[in-house]
Design a protein around this motif. Structure first.
Motif, mmCIF file in Angstrom:
data_model
loop_
_atom_site.group_PDB
_atom_site.id
_atom_site.type_symbol
_atom_site.label_atom_id
_atom_site.label_comp_id
_atom_site.label_asym_id
_atom_site.label_seq_id
_atom_site.Cartn_x
_atom_site.Cartn_y
_atom_site.Cartn_z
ATOM 1 N N THR A 1 44.124 29.507 42.300
ATOM 2 C CA THR A 1 45.483 30.046 42.285
ATOM 3 C C THR A 1 45.565 31.451 41.715
ATOM 4 O OG1 THR A 1 45.966 29.100 40.106
ATOM 5 C CG2 THR A 1 46.440 27.731 42.049
ATOM 6 N N ARG A 2 44.536 31.880 40.992
ATOM 7 C CA ARG A 2 44.518 33.206 40.397
ATOM 8 C C ARG A 2 43.212 33.909 40.743
ATOM 9 N NH1 ARG A 2 48.943 31.973 40.010
ATOM 10 N NH2 ARG A 2 50.394 32.051 38.250
ATOM 11 N N LEU A 3 43.323 35.190 41.026
ATOM 12 C CA LEU A 3 42.149 36.017 41.286
ATOM 13 C C LEU A 3 42.144 37.156 40.274
ATOM 14 C CD1 LEU A 3 40.653 37.171 44.622
ATOM 15 C CD2 LEU A 3 41.184 38.873 42.891
ATOM 16 N N TYR A 4 40.984 37.403 39.681
ATOM 17 C CA TYR A 4 40.855 38.445 38.671
ATOM 18 C C TYR A 4 39.914 39.523 39.188
ATOM 19 C CZ TYR A 4 42.810 34.727 35.828
ATOM 20 O OH TYR A 4 43.615 33.739 35.348
ATOM 21 N N GLY A 5 40.324 40.787 39.008
ATOM 22 C CA GLY A 5 39.497 41.923 39.394
ATOM 23 C C GLY A 5 39.246 42.816 38.205
ATOM 24 N N VAL A 6 38.006 43.279 38.054
ATOM 25 C CA VAL A 6 37.673 44.227 36.994
ATOM 26 C C VAL A 6 36.967 45.417 37.629
ATOM 27 C CG1 VAL A 6 37.536 42.479 35.178
ATOM 28 C CG2 VAL A 6 35.478 43.052 36.489
ATOM 29 N N GLY A 7 37.154 46.601 37.022
ATOM 30 C CA GLY A 7 36.647 47.815 37.646
ATOM 31 C C GLY A 7 35.755 48.646 36.763
ATOM 32 N N ASP A 8 35.384 49.811 37.284
ATOM 33 C CA ASP A 8 34.446 50.705 36.608
ATOM 34 C C ASP A 8 35.046 51.404 35.400
ATOM 35 O OD1 ASP A 8 32.593 50.025 38.483
ATOM 36 O OD2 ASP A 8 32.734 51.887 39.633
ATOM 37 N N THR A 9 36.353 51.386 35.253
ATOM 38 C CA THR A 9 36.992 52.107 34.149
ATOM 39 C C THR A 9 37.495 51.181 33.046
ATOM 40 O OG1 THR A 9 39.140 52.064 35.282
ATOM 41 C CG2 THR A 9 37.707 53.958 35.700
ATOM 42 N N GLY A 10 37.097 49.917 33.102
ATOM 43 C CA GLY A 10 37.519 48.976 32.084
ATOM 44 C C GLY A 10 38.873 48.354 32.326
ATOM 45 N N THR A 11 39.473 48.639 33.482
ATOM 46 C CA THR A 11 40.775 48.065 33.816
ATOM 47 C C THR A 11 40.603 46.775 34.610
ATOM 48 O OG1 THR A 11 40.879 49.388 35.831
ATOM 49 C CG2 THR A 11 41.877 50.318 33.851
ATOM 50 N N GLY A 12 41.682 46.022 34.712
ATOM 51 C CA GLY A 12 41.643 44.786 35.470
ATOM 52 C C GLY A 12 43.014 44.416 35.977
ATOM 53 N N TYR A 13 43.060 43.441 36.895
ATOM 54 C CA TYR A 13 44.337 42.929 37.372
ATOM 55 C C TYR A 13 44.206 41.446 37.697
ATOM 56 C CZ TYR A 13 42.338 43.950 42.060
ATOM 57 O OH TYR A 13 41.538 44.037 43.173
ATOM 58 N N THR A 14 45.370 40.794 37.732
ATOM 59 C CA THR A 14 45.459 39.388 38.092
ATOM 60 C C THR A 14 46.333 39.262 39.326
ATOM 61 O OG1 THR A 14 45.312 38.749 35.753
ATOM 62 C CG2 THR A 14 46.102 37.076 37.300
ATOM 63 N N VAL A 15 45.873 38.475 40.305
ATOM 64 C CA VAL A 15 46.610 38.303 41.553
ATOM 65 C C VAL A 15 46.971 36.836 41.731
ATOM 66 C CG1 VAL A 15 46.459 38.429 44.082
ATOM 67 C CG2 VAL A 15 45.535 40.285 42.676
ATOM 68 N N ASP A 16 48.227 36.578 42.052
ATOM 69 C CA ASP A 16 48.693 35.247 42.430
ATOM 70 C C ASP A 16 48.330 35.053 43.897
ATOM 71 O OD1 ASP A 16 50.114 33.024 43.307
ATOM 72 O OD2 ASP A 16 51.872 33.478 42.090
ATOM 73 N N THR A 17 47.402 34.140 44.191
ATOM 74 C CA THR A 17 46.917 33.998 45.569
ATOM 75 C C THR A 17 47.922 33.286 46.477
ATOM 76 O OG1 THR A 17 45.736 31.962 44.954
ATOM 77 C CG2 THR A 17 44.497 34.030 44.879
ATOM 78 N N ALA A 18 48.957 32.677 45.897
ATOM 79 C CA ALA A 18 49.988 32.053 46.727
ATOM 80 C C ALA A 18 50.879 33.099 47.377
ATOM 81 C CB ALA A 18 50.832 31.090 45.899
ATOM 82 N N THR A 19 51.063 34.230 46.674
ATOM 83 C CA THR A 19 51.954 35.279 47.173
ATOM 84 C C THR A 19 51.254 36.606 47.426
ATOM 85 O OG1 THR A 19 52.501 35.937 44.910
ATOM 86 C CG2 THR A 19 53.890 34.246 45.946
ATOM 87 N N ASP A 20 49.983 36.692 47.026
ATOM 88 C CA ASP A 20 49.214 37.941 47.135
ATOM 89 C C ASP A 20 49.925 39.096 46.437
ATOM 90 O OD1 ASP A 20 47.009 36.888 48.344
ATOM 91 O OD2 ASP A 20 47.361 37.775 50.313
#
Length: 357
Positions: free
Chosen positions: A256-275
């Motif tokens: 239900t949740r997707l987590y992304g992390v990047g090269d600059t130390g940032t991240g985000y959380t995505v609700d996969t039900a609604t994108d």
């Protein structure tokens, strides 16, 4: 999942030295790895662990001897097999992953410096032998460019398909051009069966949801959602507010949740039900984050930071949890959380470190 022990409290013994006996958990689940350092004698790249927790597969590369897959007994710390992927100068090794039932290991490797990763290897884990090597199909490209290199891979929940990312075409030592895509590989046919063009020049992680016919891939133009239930697979859409960086991805166990992390130390959380992006966080400012993994209870996100530490991040707040990280590491290139949910497998600096927490 239990929290990581503080770095100073970790018990890491030398390869072959005595250690606590690995045992099944209270529910009779996967075995726990014995804390130790297993010397590999070459440069590790990636690590994956079988569903029963008894074997770890580590892809390694050697500038003169080629690319191989080392098989480690997680209880004894012994290297029980070495699978040769390719030989010769300039060969490269990439990420390794396992089928859900653990019967197959899939690993990317390359034979040319012009295209570092261009081959998908399939290994039978019952015999630890390479059963096939499949070259990436060519792609539409301008004269004077090479096919894009392969980058990451994921296996569908039923094990019937493997998804492999391919960057856009590029000239030697030049950035890739438009034309990135996700390839679909059939283990049964031992062949690529589809190629899905996606927006972007180069790609990050690809992940397949365990609870649906879809996958996600990080690109330099945003997070792309793929409908893998379609024949052939197709782009379902691009998640808004995710452009600007190529990300490494991890899904929560329930998908239900997707987590992304990047090269600059940032991240985000995505609700996969609604994108939709539900949170954007600054986990470790200025630090490169790689190999994210989510705990079995979904409360923690683990990731390599600057190839020197493992961060434990609270998924509710997006902030690192003091006392739950592992520091003092060197040249970390691969990270896997064991199926027992209490063992870390850290590849880097010529060894595989098995860490209990």
């Amino acid at each position: 999942m239990g929290a990581l022990a503080a770095a100073g409290a970790l018990v890491v013994a030398g390869a072959g030295s005595a250690g606590a006996v690995g045992t099944d958990d209270d529910s009779g689940g996967p075995v726990r790895g014995v804390p130790r350092t297993v010397e590999l004698g070459t440069s590790p790249v990636s690590v994956a662990v079988t569903p029963d927790g008894r074997k770890a597969y580590v892809s390694v590369k050697d500038g003169t001897h080629g690319a191989r897959l080392k098989v480690v007994d997680t209880l004894s710390g012994a290297v029980t097999a070495t699978v040769t992927l390719t030989t010769g100068f300039g060969a490269d090794a990439g990420p390794v992953t396992l089928s859900p039932d653990g019967s197959r290991a899939y690993v990317l490797f390359g034979t040319s410096r012009k295209v570092p990763l261009s081959v998908l290897g399939t290994v039978d884990t019952a015999t630890d032998t390479l059963v096939s090597s499949t070259d990436a199909p060519d792609q539409p490209r301008p004269d004077g460019t090479n096919p894009g290199g392969l980058g990451s891979l994921a296996v569908s929940p039923d094990g019937s398909r493997v998804y492999v990312t391919q960057d856009g075409p590029a000239a030697f030592h030049r950035p890739p051009q438009e034309g990135a895509r996700v390839l679909e590989f059939s283990p049964q046919q031992q062949a690529y069966t589809a190629a899905v063009p996606v927006p972007g020049h180069y790609l990050g992680s690809v992940v397949a949801r365990a609870c649906g016919d879809d996958a996600y891939v990080g690109t330099d133009e945003g997070l792309v959602h793929l409908d893998t239930g379609a024949e052939p697979p197709a782009v379902a859409g691009t998640v808004a507010a995710t452009a600007g960086t190529v990300v490494a991805l991890a899904l929560s166990p329930d998908g239900t949740r997707l987590y992304g992390v990047g090269d600059t130390g940032t991240g985000y959380t995505v609700d996969t039900a609604t994108d939709t992006v539900t949170a954007a966080t600054n986990i470790a400012p200025g630090q490169r984050l790689e190999n994210p993994s989510v705990s079995a209870d979904g409360t923690r996100l683990y990731a390599i930071a600057q190839q020197s530490a493992v961060l434990s991040v609270d998924t509710a707040t997006g902030a690192p949890v003091p006392g739950e990280g592992v520091g003092g590491l060197a040249y970390v290139t691969g990270l896997a959380v064991g199926p027992d949910a209490r063992t870390f497998y850290v590849a880097g600096n010529g060894s595989l470190r098995i860490i209990g927490y």
